[in-house]
Enzyme design. Structure first.
Site, PDB file in Angstrom:
ATOM      1  N   ASP A  78      -3.024  -7.570  -7.626  1.00 13.85           N
ATOM      2  CA  ASP A  78      -4.420  -7.901  -7.922  1.00 13.85           C
ATOM      3  C   ASP A  78      -4.694  -7.526  -9.375  1.00 13.85           C
ATOM      4  OD1 ASP A  78      -5.661  -8.511  -5.066  1.00 13.85           O
ATOM      5  OD2 ASP A  78      -4.263  -6.858  -4.861  1.00 13.85           O
ATOM      6  N   ARG A 106      -3.071 -10.443   4.498  1.00 10.51           N
ATOM      7  CA  ARG A 106      -3.472 -11.775   4.968  1.00 10.51           C
ATOM      8  C   ARG A 106      -2.280 -12.642   5.367  1.00 10.51           C
ATOM      9  NH1 ARG A 106      -7.744 -10.948   0.720  1.00 10.51           N
ATOM     10  NH2 ARG A 106      -9.739 -11.096   1.795  1.00 10.51           N
ATOM     11  N   HIS A 134       0.838  -1.210   0.000  1.00  5.89           N
ATOM     12  CA  HIS A 134       0.000   0.000   0.000  1.00  5.89           C
ATOM     13  C   HIS A 134       0.874   1.262   0.000  1.00  5.89           C
ATOM     14  CE1 HIS A 134      -2.748  -2.906   2.295  1.00  5.89           C
ATOM     15  NE2 HIS A 134      -3.393  -2.668   1.176  1.00  5.89           N
TER      16      HIS A 134
HETATM   17  P1  AMP Z   1      -6.234  -4.291  -0.405  1.00  8.24           P
HETATM   18  O1  AMP Z   1      -6.115  -3.463   0.828  1.00  8.24           O
HETATM   19  O2  AMP Z   1      -5.731  -5.674  -0.249  1.00  8.24           O
HETATM   20  O3  AMP Z   1      -7.602  -4.209  -1.032  1.00  8.24           O
HETATM   21  O4  AMP Z   1      -5.255  -3.614  -1.461  1.00  8.24           O
HETATM   22  C1  AMP Z   1      -5.371  -2.257  -1.807  1.00  8.24           C
HETATM   23  C2  AMP Z   1      -4.477  -1.985  -2.982  1.00  8.24           C
HETATM   24  O5  AMP Z   1      -3.149  -2.315  -2.657  1.00  8.24           O
HETATM   25  C3  AMP Z   1      -4.859  -2.842  -4.210  1.00  8.24           C
HETATM   26  O6  AMP Z   1      -4.763  -2.039  -5.374  1.00  8.24           O
HETATM   27  C4  AMP Z   1      -3.814  -3.914  -4.181  1.00  8.24           C
HETATM   28  O7  AMP Z   1      -3.542  -4.440  -5.457  1.00  8.24           O
HETATM   29  C5  AMP Z   1      -2.616  -3.150  -3.651  1.00  8.24           C
HETATM   30  N1  AMP Z   1      -1.631  -4.085  -3.076  1.00  8.24           N
HETATM   31  C6  AMP Z   1      -1.862  -5.055  -2.157  1.00  8.24           C
HETATM   32  N2  AMP Z   1      -0.730  -5.755  -1.918  1.00  8.24           N
HETATM   33  C7  AMP Z   1       0.222  -5.209  -2.717  1.00  8.24           C
HETATM   34  C8  AMP Z   1       1.604  -5.482  -2.936  1.00  8.24           C
HETATM   35  N3  AMP Z   1       2.225  -6.468  -2.297  1.00  8.24           N
HETATM   36  N4  AMP Z   1       2.272  -4.718  -3.832  1.00  8.24           N
HETATM   37  C9  AMP Z   1       1.638  -3.709  -4.490  1.00  8.24           C
HETATM   38  N5  AMP Z   1       0.344  -3.394  -4.331  1.00  8.24           N
HETATM   39  C10 AMP Z   1      -0.359  -4.140  -3.453  1.00  8.24           C
END
Ligand code: AMP
Length: 298
Positions: free
Chosen positions: A150, A187, A37
């Protein structure tokens, strides 16, 4: 940095910025902020006058047997992480602020959802598209940042922006990984010690298939088997999918050029992990080495 919980206050703030001639970068998240993030927030910080990060665990995108109730939450730690990227506003609405009544209208995603994560998560991408559309309508960003981790979600959001003529640039950013290759994820904390040791195999299995692509392999079933076998041989995880498709079309790969996505999802006892590598192709005869870096290296 401000924390805003009401949609009306959020809208007022971004309208104010617009009147001042400021551009707004937006990073939608579900919180439990980590290095992945942070990289999106840093990217937004560099390219925009103002940055908003949303923290909202969206019930609409979780299935009945999924981890909505146990999804990690820690707004204090999140504020600290967002502070590191000099974010201007955290938009953290309660559920009844975005969904004050049962939804009457949703964004239905027609294409690209019968594969990968969509196959076993019916309605998931409708939930994602709906909440992203709502957040776009409240925040009206100039640029919105999504992670390539994602990749299917990024493709769905890009398609929605195109289909609905949104004047928002969708920016996709590279996947941030731990030193052993495991993609950083909210996770990962649910992995047992043994599972954490096995988890980097998810990325390794994709790298093995990528190497085959560079060697000229174009047979999807062979590549999928490479990923599958690598996971079966080195982890106790249940394999949700090991799939190779054209990207960003997310259709059966049938040409020798363009890009392909090598993707897999696995389930450990309390965590489902996903990862992918997107590989640009050029015509290569089998056996002839294709020296093309995957997009994560660019
Ligand atoms: P989430 O909180 O899991 O819904 O993720 C929010 C955003 O962060 C989404 O656009 C994800 O693709 C991105 N994201 C999550 N993990 C990663 C990572 N390891 N590297 C880059 N972006 C990420």
């Amino acid at each position: 940095m401000m924390i805003i919980t009401r949609a009306s206050a959020m809208r007022k703030k971004t309208e104010e910025w617009k009147q001042q001639g400021c551009s707004t970068g937006f990073v939608p998240t579900m919180g439990a902020l980590h290095g992945g993030h942070l990289s999106l927030m840093n990217e937004a910080r560099q390219k925009n006058d103002k940055v908003v990060v949303s923290i909202f665990v969206n019930p609409l995108q979780f299935g009945a047997d999924e981890d909505y109730d146990t999804y990690p939450k820690n707004i204090e730690a999140d504020a600290e992480t967002a502070g590191m990227a000099n974010v201007d506003v955290i938009f953290a609405p309660p559920v009844d602020e975005l969904y004050p009544r049962p939804v009457r209208t949703i964004v239905h995603v027609e294409k690209g959802v019968q594969v990968l994560c969509g196959r076993n998560r019916p309605g998931h991408f409708d939930g994602v598209a709906t909440v992203v559309m709502k957040l776009f309508q409240i925040i009206h960003p100039d640029n919105a940042y999504f992670g390539r981790k994602d990749a299917q979600q990024a493709a769905v959001v890009q398609n929605m922006a195109d289909d609905f003529n949104l004047s928002i640039d969708i920016v996709t950013c590279r996947t941030i990984r731990e030193t052993d290759g495991l993609a950083v994820s909210s996770r990962n904390i649910y992995l047992t010690e043994k599972e954490r040791k096995q988890a980097p195999q998810l990325y390794k299995s994709l790298l093995t298939a990528e190497e085959k692509v560079h060697q000229g392999e174009r047979d999807v079933s062979v590549l999928e088997k490479v990923i599958h076998n690598s996971l079966v041989n080195h982890t106790d995880a249940e394999i949700d999918y090991a799939e190779v498709l054209a990207y960003p079309e997310l259709e059966t790969f049938s040409s020798s050029s363009g890009q392909i996505i090598l993707a897999a999802a696995i389930r450990f006892s309390k965590a489902r992990l996903i990862d992918n590598i997107i590989v640009p192709l050029r015509d290569t005869k089998k056996g002839e080495k294709q020296d093309v870096p995957d997009l994560d290296e660019i």
